[in-house]
Scaffold this active site. Structure first.
Site, short mmCIF file in Angstrom:
data_model
loop_
_atom_site.label_atom_id
_atom_site.label_comp_id
_atom_site.label_asym_id
_atom_site.label_seq_id
_atom_site.Cartn_x
_atom_site.Cartn_y
_atom_site.Cartn_z
N THR A 272 5.90 -1.80 -9.47
CA THR A 272 6.30 -2.99 -8.32
C THR A 272 8.10 -2.69 -7.78
O THR A 272 7.41 -1.91 -6.58
CB THR A 272 6.57 -4.37 -9.24
N HIS B 145 6.36 0.03 -5.12
CA HIS B 145 5.64 -1.09 -3.80
C HIS B 145 7.14 -1.28 -3.32
O HIS B 145 6.49 -1.73 -1.44
CB HIS B 145 5.33 -2.36 -4.09
ZN LIG Z 1 7.31 -4.84 -13.83
#
Ligand SMILES: [Zn+2]
Ligand SMILES: [Zn+2]
Length: 365
Positions: free
Chosen positions: A61, A64
């Site tokens: 993440t 990202h």
């Molecule tokens: Zn995470």
């Protein structure tokens, strides 16, 4: 103190910022109101705990968030890092659950506890959610201020490297619980990054009969073999469909009982519809954007094969169970830690993760 600060649009900086002190806080919520306004979650200082961060994991993440265009929201100005463990250095007046000196893991997803979803055992869907390290300050720093209710005391003797897997493993266990797994089921996992490897360990510990993993990177294939996968495939050189057919053939039909996307590549959902047996389950854990391939996703197939496609987002309450699983030394969770860097080398951590030559990368202040 030193901290990694998100600067928006693919940018971050490592800067000296004031060390947090016990105080009343207001954290911006993840979701905007229907009118597009940002609301806040508030905590009194009596309910807060000051942590000295000891270890923090870089998550997919985070990559990202730092991509252009971003693949995940975050609020510019926050200190990143949502997978971290720390030592309690100061507690608010009303805090009874932890004490100074305790080593704790952090559940970074703060839910309200009062909405319909929270009260019906679906807290991961809480509309008032906020996340430490994404929408408010997190663990890529020397110190962090967290609400006491997000903290879980670590068992004595647990290695910090193992404990640092607490948050991703809790999400994997949440995703696992949605699959209605039965002992002896076969599982196909796309991707041998940290999430794929954690799914392999959970599948083996749960009694899967066969765990197949598809992963294009050599280094990660080697790692996932060590993590316990039975069949490991390089999709660039081998035909995954043929392999799945040959190892799961049952007369007229073939296919795995469960398919898990742990890489976020849209093709996996298209292929998963073929390789999952009639009546099987597909998990979209990897948050793939299938829009590009939407014309290839056959809902006729979903209907006629009676497939179940299940989503899974963060986690609800599998925290104590997560710590119990991390305590199982024979599962060798710390094998998944392939790199450790100090905070000032944060960009090197991102680099090895982006290159795919890593499983879990940890940062220590
Ligand atoms: Zn995470
Ligand atoms: Zn709620």
């Amino acid at each position: 103190m030193r901290a990694v600060i998100f600067e928006g649009e693919g940018k971050f900086r490592i800067a000296d910022v004031p060390q947090p002190t016990l105080r009343d806080v207001q954290f911006p919520k993840k979701y905007l109101t229907p009118r597009g306004e940002r609301e806040f979650v508030r905590f009194k200082k009596e309910a807060m705990v000051l942590l000295k961060v000891l270890m923090a994991g870089i998550c997919g993440t985070d990559l990202h968030i730092l991509r252009v265009p971003p693949g995940h929201d975050a609020i510019p100005g926050v200190i990143l890092g949502h997978e971290y463990v720390g030592e309690v250095v100061k507690v608010g007046g009303h805090v009874k659950s932890v004490k100074v000196g305790d080593l704790v893991a952090v559940d970074p997803n703060i839910k309200c506890g009062l909405c319909w979803f929270c009260r019906n055992d679906m807290a991961s869907l809480c509309p008032n959610l906020t996340t430490l390290g994404i929408f408010c300050d997190g663990g890529f720093a020397e110190y962090n201020l967290a609400p006491a209710r997000q903290l879980f005391v670590l068992p004595e003797g647990m290695k910090l490297e193992t404990a640092a897997l607490f948050e991703p493993l809790s999400c994997v266990m949440h995703g696992w619980q949605k699959l209605n797994f039965k002992v002896g089921d076969s599982v196909l996992i796309y991707g041998a990054g940290p999430i794929g490897c954690l799914f392999v360990k959970v599948a083996k510990a749960s009694g899967a009969s066969l765990v197949i993993v598809s992963e294009p990177d050599d280094f990660r294939r080697e790692q996932v073999r060590m993590a316990g996968a039975d069949v490991v495939i390089d999709p660039k050189r081998e035909n995954l469909s043929e392999v799945v057919k040959s190892v799961t053939s049952r007369g007229e039909t073939f296919g795995v009982d469960i398919t898990i996307d742990a890489c976020g590549v849209p093709q996996t959902i298209v292929e998963g519809l073929e390789l999952t047996r009639p009546g099987g389950v597909i998990s979209t854990f990897g948050e793939q954007d299938v829009t590009r391939l939407a014309h290839q996703v056959s809902f006729t197939k979903v209907t006629q094969k009676e497939l179940r496609i299940v989503g899974s987002y963060v986690t609800t309450r599998s925290f104590d169970q997560t710590i119990a699983l991390l305590k199982r030394r024979e599962l060798k969770f710390d094998q998944l830690i392939t790199h450790k860097f100090v905070l000032s080398e944060f960009d090197r951590g991102l680099e090895v993760m982006r290159g795919g030559k890593a499983i879990k990368v940890l940062i220590h202040p």
